[in-house]
Design a protein around this motif. Structure first.
Motif, short mmCIF file in Angstrom:
data_model
loop_
_atom_site.label_atom_id
_atom_site.label_comp_id
_atom_site.label_asym_id
_atom_site.label_seq_id
_atom_site.Cartn_x
_atom_site.Cartn_y
_atom_site.Cartn_z
N SER A 710 42.78 38.88 42.51
CA SER A 710 43.61 39.99 42.06
C SER A 710 44.96 39.51 41.58
CB SER A 710 43.81 40.98 43.22
OG SER A 710 44.63 40.41 44.22
N MET A 711 45.62 40.36 40.82
CA MET A 711 46.97 40.05 40.36
C MET A 711 47.92 39.91 41.53
SD MET A 711 47.26 42.41 36.96
CE MET A 711 46.30 42.03 35.48
N GLU A 712 47.70 40.73 42.56
CA GLU A 712 48.57 40.69 43.73
C GLU A 712 48.44 39.36 44.46
OE1 GLU A 712 47.63 44.98 42.84
OE2 GLU A 712 46.51 43.10 42.88
N LEU A 713 47.21 38.88 44.64
CA LEU A 713 47.02 37.61 45.32
C LEU A 713 47.53 36.45 44.46
CD1 LEU A 713 45.98 35.88 47.62
CD2 LEU A 713 43.68 36.03 46.66
N LYS A 715 50.02 36.52 42.42
CA LYS A 715 51.48 36.51 42.56
C LYS A 715 51.88 35.91 43.90
CE LYS A 715 55.51 39.58 42.34
NZ LYS A 715 55.96 40.99 42.16
N LEU A 716 51.14 36.28 44.95
CA LEU A 716 51.42 35.78 46.29
C LEU A 716 51.30 34.26 46.35
CD1 LEU A 716 51.96 36.75 49.28
CD2 LEU A 716 49.46 36.63 49.59
N ASN A 742 42.56 42.52 37.14
CA ASN A 742 42.77 43.77 37.88
C ASN A 742 41.43 44.40 38.28
OD1 ASN A 742 41.82 44.78 35.47
ND2 ASN A 742 43.72 45.84 34.91
N LYS A 745 41.13 44.52 43.65
CA LYS A 745 42.38 45.01 44.25
C LYS A 745 42.39 44.68 45.74
CE LYS A 745 43.83 47.42 40.57
NZ LYS A 745 45.07 47.11 39.85
N PRO A 746 43.56 44.50 46.32
CA PRO A 746 43.64 44.31 47.78
C PRO A 746 43.16 45.56 48.50
CG PRO A 746 45.71 43.70 46.70
CD PRO A 746 44.89 44.41 45.68
N THR A 753 46.64 44.29 55.05
CA THR A 753 46.20 44.03 53.68
C THR A 753 45.18 42.89 53.68
OG1 THR A 753 48.32 44.74 52.77
CG2 THR A 753 46.94 43.35 51.38
N HIS A 755 42.87 40.54 51.17
CA HIS A 755 42.64 40.09 49.81
C HIS A 755 41.22 39.54 49.69
CE1 HIS A 755 46.75 40.47 48.30
NE2 HIS A 755 47.16 40.05 49.50
#
Length: 842
Positions: A710-713, A715-716, A742, A745-746, A753, A755
């Motif tokens: 995901s984009m969130e992971l 970035k992390l 995308n 998603k988380p 949360t 991932h």
């Protein structure tokens, strides 16, 4: 599959869960889309937004491993709101049956659990019975110990908030799916469930499918056109090879394998399912006919009544022995095997904990690999981390023919056997699989005849007459499977007609237990009769009401396209849904699809229950045959990111076997491996890639191993799309290209949360160059409590951007010309390899 591919096209609602049908079954997916064009709702429940999700009316994300909670919540939803198809449930299921008062369930465990053995004593998982031995019933479904009330109490814990906590699916999304699918629980509606490896490859895989079956029984969808519970098989002939006893615990036609305690045919036949209820057909009661006919097919005239038709020559398992994949390779790893014949498989890439599998192969004295191309299994000895000088295994590679280079039958997901003609002759030294088996057998038989042996009879007494001038006649094999009469019969007890010795039997109804018939697989009896090869038929005329094609190929059993179809009618034989009628009682006989037995509907004189393969004749909510409980219960995967199962103190399935040598390779809630991984397939590649990684145009489409995150992971972890990353688990590590998307998603699970990352297992180190390796380097050696299928769909990993060594470069000169623009180049194309010649490595 309870149904066939085509009748999916008349469904009102299609729930696709544990499957990415658009990607992995792109041709058959057309029936889903045809139903959608007619107004059907398509629901995709998946951890990722897939190509199937893109076609769905409703997409709902769910974290991998939450399926039983999701389906258990649906059971609670429709029971609480009284949306069940009551006439169906009361008459056609064991919901009214009264369970023993000694049965209990407490804190995630059913009565009879032995924690040391990790098994259950099922003595309390029984029904109360009357003086005739028939289960007691409460047709009002009000008795506190009837199955319906126990089920209602059991799933009362699966409320929306709890299910949302486990699955990471919002309560709004849960309600949306539940409302849409539960609406099919009416006589004039039908809903189907499609699943694949996303359900089976869990430590609770069998129970996930049971939970789905329970939903479908509550809604009255089993036996209906556009209904049922439908397994989408991973290859064209997985269904066929399973029917013909690929697995260790069955004989052809799903008869149980023989163990050492059953040392004669009488003892084996004593295990035949029995019933005390005269309303039950109990078709498995015919098993003595099928085993006798199978033995006559194996041993011919050498099998006589005096020697139990050759029963003593069958190989026998030790009592309680489990010879499934995980146990086999664990034994191989521990040096218990000297040889291994590997046929049409690539376990060096397909096995969980693949590094262990590759090490296991190095413990062998010899291995024969039968495949289309050189692969990671036949070449394990020169793979990553291997020193060929230290490996004793002698490897023989025998080239096999492509599907287009041989003829024979394949059976699809819908149980339809279809005959394929040969398009061309095999290239080089390659041969059809059956031809290879034939030649091996003839050599082995010759050695036993010349040299003897400890027990030569099982080899020397085999009936083996399928070849002419050394070439196997696959029509002769198909006829053997169908069955024939071994003696002249003056008057058959079924139709009172005479039959000559050698005549093909019309179907399995004509098989006998006295040795006068031979049959290689009772399920396929009827597929190659005196009328010809039924599997070669290509009649496209449909039964329009239910969109089945009885003249296309041959569906077991008896060319029945929808099994348990007598549940599609009411007690008098009238279809619940006349516009989608599968069968109908016309007053004297059934019309439509081949009925699940010719007996009248259960509401008429001499009528019978519709679920003929069940000893009690009805569909089961309370399943006493399961290893891990009569009701499906949510347990966490072996490796999960949360410390506690929200439903009980039993975190993982208490009945799964744990491999002692692997305990240091299992992990949970470990900060070193904080992310959940799952595996899946692509349209562009096939299984471990042997049929696709040698094709340059497919490699160009999907050139390298990648990991989807995901984009969130991303970035992390400071990862960009296209970065080379390292993915690791307690079992190993590998590189992959990052695909930041995308589509994933988380999840919010148990207040934290979670991932998810996704990987394929199509790649291997051998080809293409710099293509990567299999994701199964990372997966754990653990399996389902009933089938031992490995848990490929959930495991813990870490992911980090691969550190490249920094190189100091001199500053560019001021008069340097601008660098030319880089031209986009396609991925390197591997050269197509010619068919290999038989070779050996020493």
């Amino acid at each position: 599959m309870t149904n066939c591919w085509t009748d999916i096209g008349v469904s009102d609602c299609i729930l696709i869960m544990g499957s990415n049908a658009a990607e992995n079954h792109p041709v058959a997916m057309k029936w889903v889309l045809r139903a959608q064009e007619k107004g059907a709702k398509v629901i995709s429940v998946d951890p990722r937004f897939t190509r199937t999700s893109a076609k769905a009316d409703i997409y709902v994300p769910m974290r991998s491993g939450g399926d039983i909670a999701f389906l258990g919540g649906m059971i609670k939803y429709l029971v609480d709101k009284d949306l069940i198809f009551k006439d169906y449930v009361v008459n056609y299921t064991n919901a009214p049956f009264i369970v023993s008062e000694k049965f209990e369930f407490k804190d995630g465990l059913f009565s009879g659990y032995n924690p040391e053995k990790r098994t259950y004593d099922k003595a309390t998982w029984v029904f109360e019975r009357d003086e005739k031995g028939i289960p007691k019933k409460d047709m009002t479904l009000q008795h506190p110990n009837c199955v319906y009330q126990l089920m209602k109490k059991f799933y009362a814990r699966y409320d929306l908030d709890t299910v949302s906590t486990i699955t990471g699916t919002s309560t709004a999304d849960l309600i949306k799916v539940y409302e849409t699918f539960v609406a099919t629980g009416k006589p004039d509606r039908a809903g189907t469930m499609l699943y694949a490896m996303g359900w089976t490859q869990h430590t609770t895989g069998t129970q996930i499918i049971r939970a789905a079956s329970m939903v479908q029984l509550l809604l009255g969808n089993v036996g209906m056109a556009g209904g049922g519970v439908n397994a989408l098989r991973g290859e064209a002939n997985v269904q066929g090879i399973t029917d013909h006893a690929l697995l260790f615990h069955i004989l052809p036609g799903y008869m149980p394998a023989v163990n050492a305690a059953l040392d004669n045919l009488e003892k084996y036949n004593a295990t035949t399912p029995k019933t005390s209820d005269p309303m039950s057909v109990n078709w498995w009661g015919n098993r003595p006919k099928y085993i006798a006919s199978l033995l006559k097919s194996f041993y011919g005239e050498n099998g006589t009544k005096e020697n139990d038709f050759g029963y003593g020559w069958l190989p026998k398992l030790d009592v309680g022995q489990n010879a499934s994949w995980l146990f086999l390779f664990d034994e191989m790893f521990n040096g218990k095997f000297s040889g291994f014949i590997c046929m049409g498989m690539n376990p060096a890439c397909s096995s969980p904990n693949s590094d262990k599998t590759r090490q296991a192969l190095s413990k062998l004295d010899w291995m024969v690999d039968i495949d289309l191309f050189e692969n990671e299994t036949s070449s394990f000895w020169k793979g990553p981390g291997m020193d060929p000088k230290k490996i004793k295994t002698e490897v023989f590679l025998l080239p096999a023919a492509m599907p287009t280079e041989k003829e024979g039958s394949v059976s699809d997901s819908g149980r339809v056997g279809q005959w394929r003609n040969k398009a061309c002759e095999p290239l080089g030294d390659s041969k059809a699989d059956g031809q290879i088996v034939h030649e091996l057998y003839m050599k082995i038989k010759d050695l036993y005849a010349k040299e003897g042996g400890a027990f030569p009879d099982p080899i020397l007494k085999l009936k083996w007459d399928y070849a002419k001038d050394g070439k196997v006649d696959f029509h002769a094999v198909a006829k053997e499977i169908n069955g024939y009469f071994t003696e002249d019969i003056a008057e058959h007890p079924i139709d009172k007609k005479a039959y000559k010795k050698g005549t093909q039997v019309p179907n399995f109804v004509f098989l006998l237990a006295d040795g006068r018939t031979a049959c290689g697989n009772w399920l396929y009896s009827g597929s190659y009769t005196e009328a010809g090869n039924m599997m070669a038929r290509r009649n496209r005329t449909p039964v329009a009401s239910c969109n089945i094609f009885p003249g296309w190929g041959y569906a077991w059993p008896l060319n029945r396209r929808i099994i348990y179809n007598r549940a599609s009618v009411d007690l008098n034989g009238n279809p619940w849904d006349p516009k989608r009628a599968v069968i109908k009682w016309d007053g004297t006989r059934w019309v439509g699809d081949v009925p699940d037995n010719a007996v009248p509907p259960m509401g008429l004189p001499n009528g019978r229950y519709p679920f003929i393969m069940r000893p009690d004749g009805v569909g089961s909510f309370f399943g006493v045959g399961m290893a891990d409980g009569p009701f499906p219960e949510h347990y966490e995967p072996l490796e999960c990111p949360i410390e506690k199962n929200p439903l009980s103190s039993q975190r993982i399935n208490p009945a799964i076997p744990l491999f002692k040598g692997e305990l240091d390779k299992y992990t949970t809630c470990d900060p070193k491996f904080p992310f959940v991984a799952t595996t899946y397939r692509l349209t562009e590649h096939w299984q471990t890639g042997l049929m696709t990684r040698y094709q340059p145009w497919l490699v160009e489409a999907e050139p390298q191993m990648f990991v989807e995150l995901s984009m969130e992971l991303a970035k992390l972890r400071g990862i960009k799309n296209g970065d080379r990353v390292t993915v690791s688990s307690p079992r190993g590590k590998m590189w992959a290209k990052a695909m930041v998307t995308n589509r994933i998603k988380p999840f919010k699970v148990a207040g934290q949360t979670v991932h998810l990352v996704g990987m394929t297992w199509h790649y291997g180190w051998l080809v293409p160059k710099d293509g990567g390796d299999s994701a199964n380097i990372l997966t754990p050696s653990i399996g389902d409590a009933n089938t031992l299928i490995p848990e490929y769909k959930v495991f813990l990993v870490n992911i980090a951007k691969e550190e490249r060594p920094k190189v100091d470069k001199p500053a560019p000169k001021t008069d340097a010309k601008p660098a030319p623009k880089a031209e986009a180049k396609p991925a390197p194309k591997p050269e197509p390899k010619p068919a290999p010649k038989a070779e050996t490595k020493k």
